[in-house]
Design a protein around this motif. Structure first.
Motif, PDB file in Angstrom:
ATOM      1  N   GLY A 117      42.293  40.867  35.053  1.00 51.33           N
ATOM      2  CA  GLY A 117      40.852  41.027  35.145  1.00 51.33           C
ATOM      3  C   GLY A 117      40.329  41.877  34.003  1.00 51.33           C
ATOM      4  O   GLY A 117      41.100  42.428  33.215  1.00 51.33           O
ATOM      5  N   VAL A 118      39.034  41.998  33.912  1.00 49.39           N
ATOM      6  CA  VAL A 118      38.412  42.799  32.860  1.00 49.39           C
ATOM      7  C   VAL A 118      38.599  44.284  33.183  1.00 49.39           C
ATOM      8  O   VAL A 118      38.216  44.724  34.267  1.00 49.39           O
ATOM      9  CB  VAL A 118      36.913  42.475  32.740  1.00 49.39           C
ATOM     10  N   PRO A 119      39.189  45.053  32.276  1.00 53.97           N
ATOM     11  CA  PRO A 119      39.412  46.479  32.553  1.00 53.97           C
ATOM     12  C   PRO A 119      38.100  47.214  32.826  1.00 53.97           C
ATOM     13  O   PRO A 119      37.076  46.967  32.178  1.00 53.97           O
ATOM     14  CB  PRO A 119      40.060  46.990  31.259  1.00 53.97           C
ATOM     15  N   PHE A 208      37.353  44.999  36.938  1.00 56.47           N
ATOM     16  CA  PHE A 208      36.102  44.559  37.548  1.00 56.47           C
ATOM     17  C   PHE A 208      36.455  43.723  38.779  1.00 56.47           C
ATOM     18  O   PHE A 208      37.282  42.813  38.696  1.00 56.47           O
ATOM     19  CB  PHE A 208      35.313  43.725  36.548  1.00 56.47           C
ATOM     20  N   PRO A 209      35.848  44.013  39.935  1.00 55.94           N
ATOM     21  CA  PRO A 209      36.217  43.282  41.156  1.00 55.94           C
ATOM     22  C   PRO A 209      35.814  41.820  41.111  1.00 55.94           C
ATOM     23  O   PRO A 209      34.869  41.435  40.418  1.00 55.94           O
ATOM     24  CB  PRO A 209      35.425  44.012  42.255  1.00 55.94           C
ATOM     25  N   GLY A 210      36.522  41.013  41.889  1.00 49.81           N
ATOM     26  CA  GLY A 210      36.107  39.652  42.143  1.00 49.81           C
ATOM     27  C   GLY A 210      35.205  39.627  43.375  1.00 49.81           C
ATOM     28  O   GLY A 210      34.529  40.605  43.694  1.00 49.81           O
ATOM     29  N   PHE A 211      35.212  38.508  44.081  1.00 50.87           N
ATOM     30  CA  PHE A 211      34.359  38.381  45.262  1.00 50.87           C
ATOM     31  C   PHE A 211      35.091  37.618  46.350  1.00 50.87           C
ATOM     32  O   PHE A 211      36.098  36.953  46.104  1.00 50.87           O
ATOM     33  CB  PHE A 211      33.049  37.666  44.923  1.00 50.87           C
ATOM     34  N   SER A 253      27.634  40.650  36.435  1.00 52.78           N
ATOM     35  CA  SER A 253      28.557  39.946  37.324  1.00 52.78           C
ATOM     36  C   SER A 253      28.667  38.478  36.948  1.00 52.78           C
ATOM     37  O   SER A 253      29.766  37.902  36.926  1.00 52.78           O
ATOM     38  CB  SER A 253      28.092  40.073  38.783  1.00 52.78           C
ATOM     39  N   GLN A 254      27.539  37.860  36.635  1.00 56.05           N
ATOM     40  CA  GLN A 254      27.551  36.447  36.260  1.00 56.05           C
ATOM     41  C   GLN A 254      28.389  36.222  35.005  1.00 56.05           C
ATOM     42  O   GLN A 254      29.163  35.258  34.916  1.00 56.05           O
ATOM     43  CB  GLN A 254      26.120  35.962  36.038  1.00 56.05           C
ATOM     44  N   LYS A 255      28.271  37.130  34.046  1.00 54.73           N
ATOM     45  CA  LYS A 255      29.032  36.982  32.809  1.00 54.73           C
ATOM     46  C   LYS A 255      30.523  37.137  33.065  1.00 54.73           C
ATOM     47  O   LYS A 255      31.341  36.330  32.587  1.00 54.73           O
ATOM     48  CB  LYS A 255      28.572  38.011  31.777  1.00 54.73           C
ATOM     49  N   VAL A 256      30.895  38.156  33.826  1.00 50.51           N
ATOM     50  CA  VAL A 256      32.312  38.405  34.081  1.00 50.51           C
ATOM     51  C   VAL A 256      32.920  37.276  34.898  1.00 50.51           C
ATOM     52  O   VAL A 256      34.061  36.857  34.662  1.00 50.51           O
ATOM     53  CB  VAL A 256      32.506  39.756  34.785  1.00 50.51           C
ATOM     54  N   MET A 257      32.164  36.738  35.859  1.00 53.38           N
ATOM     55  CA  MET A 257      32.700  35.671  36.698  1.00 53.38           C
ATOM     56  C   MET A 257      32.912  34.366  35.933  1.00 53.38           C
ATOM     57  O   MET A 257      33.573  33.454  36.441  1.00 53.38           O
ATOM     58  CB  MET A 257      31.776  35.416  37.899  1.00 53.38           C
TER      59      MET A 257
END
Length: 323
Positions: A117-119, A208-211, A253-257
């Motif tokens: 994931g993204v640190p 960064f958390p997921g969902f 969040s949209q960008k990371v997902m």
């Protein structure tokens, strides 16, 4: 150059349970009392955040345990005036949710355990709302799901199945948060805790958390005073002075997902902050539980980010516990 805005924030002055279930609201009078405490500390909070950010901007930091990456933070001077109406006082009464598992909450500054994931490096300041001063030696405790929605210690529970259906599948009809044991294994990833230093600040590395189904992206957090840990680094007892959830800006969040491995989680649609049943309760009274972030390398958020948040805790509201 990147403009960073510190949000003096934290979690719900109203209660909100982290997952479907009974909702025990904090009385309006109590919300107003905490709001008053926060407002009287606004100038102190701004000064506290200014000093933290100035120090961070001058240093090369974030050499994570077991990692060789070092980032230099580049940032413009932050705007502090926006902080003053975003204060709140965390409550010890807010539920931890069903995925809290103290036996896996470990004393450490890097809780990634190799999870993809993204640190994300969290810079957390804690203020004592009784004195408006930074609060040292507070144990700040975090846990959240991985990039595809699973919690450690509960990896055999599907992140794509609504919680009520999970209970039906497990034939559980008397579920009670904090009492019913749902844990399935002994994994510990993305769980960690660390105390604030003499300046009331602590740092921890995660991703960064997921969902998972029916919830916006969030991180659970508790703060403890007078804490004791076992030899294996898990907490034995202490006084809980806050419990809540941290969130992230929807555009971020949209960008990371859109990145892997987050993008591979396609089994359910992601719940946004606006759709989440709990998020609005974290903003009641104008409070703001959203973490403010800057790219760790000053350029690309996908390579890692630093999240800033300051939690105002009401040390007069204490819940004593023993594990």
């Amino acid at each position: 150059m990147f403009l960073s805005k510190l949000i003096f924030a934290a979690l719900a002055a109203t209660t909100a349970i982290a997952h479907p279930g009974p909702d025990h609201a904090v009385p309006r009078a109590e919300i107003q009392r905490r709001n008053g405490l926060a407002k009287q500390c606004a100038n102190h909070a701004a000064d506290f955040n200014r000093r933290r950010m100035a120090k961070r901007a001058m240093q090369k930091r974030w050499e994570g345990s077991g990692h060789n990456s070092t980032f230099e933070i580049t940032t413009d001077a932050p705007y502090y005036d926006t902080i003053q109406n975003d204060t709140c006082v965390l409550s010890p009464e807010v539920t931890r949710g069903p995925y809290a598992w103290p036996r896996s909450q470990t004393l450490r500054q890097d809780m990634t355990e190799g999870q993809a994931g993204v640190p994300l490096w969290l810079d957390v300041g804690v203020l004592d709302m009784a004195t408006c001063e930074p609060l040292p030696n507070v144990l700040v405790d975090f846990w959240h799901c991985n990039a595809t929605g699973s919690y450690s210690s509960f990896t055999h529970l599907s992140p794509n199945t609504p919680f009520s259906k999970l209970l039906d599948e497990l034939n559980i009809t008397d579920f009670e948060i904090g009492v019913t044991d749902l844990h399935t294994d002994d994994t510990t990833f993305l769980r960690g805790m660390w105390p604030t230093d003499e300046n009331g600040v602590m740092e921890i590395k995660t991703i960064f958390p997921g969902f998972y189904v029916q919830r916006a992206i969030h991180i659970h957090v508790q703060a403890h005073t007078d804490w004791i840990v076992r030899g294996n680094g898990t907490i034995v007892s202490g006084n809980t002075i806050s419990t809540g959830q941290l969130y992230f800006d929807e555009a971020l969040s949209q960008k990371v997902m859109s990145l892997e491995p987050y993008a591979s989680h396609t089994q359910v649609n992601r719940t946004t902050n606006a759709q989440d049943a709990i998020f609005p309760k974290g903003t009641d009274g104008g409070f703001n539980p959203v973490v403010s972030v800057v790219p760790a390398d000053g350029e690309d958020i996908s390579k890692g980010m630093i999240g800033y948040i300051t939690m105002g805790v009401d040390t007069a509201a204490i819940k004593t516990f023993k594990k």
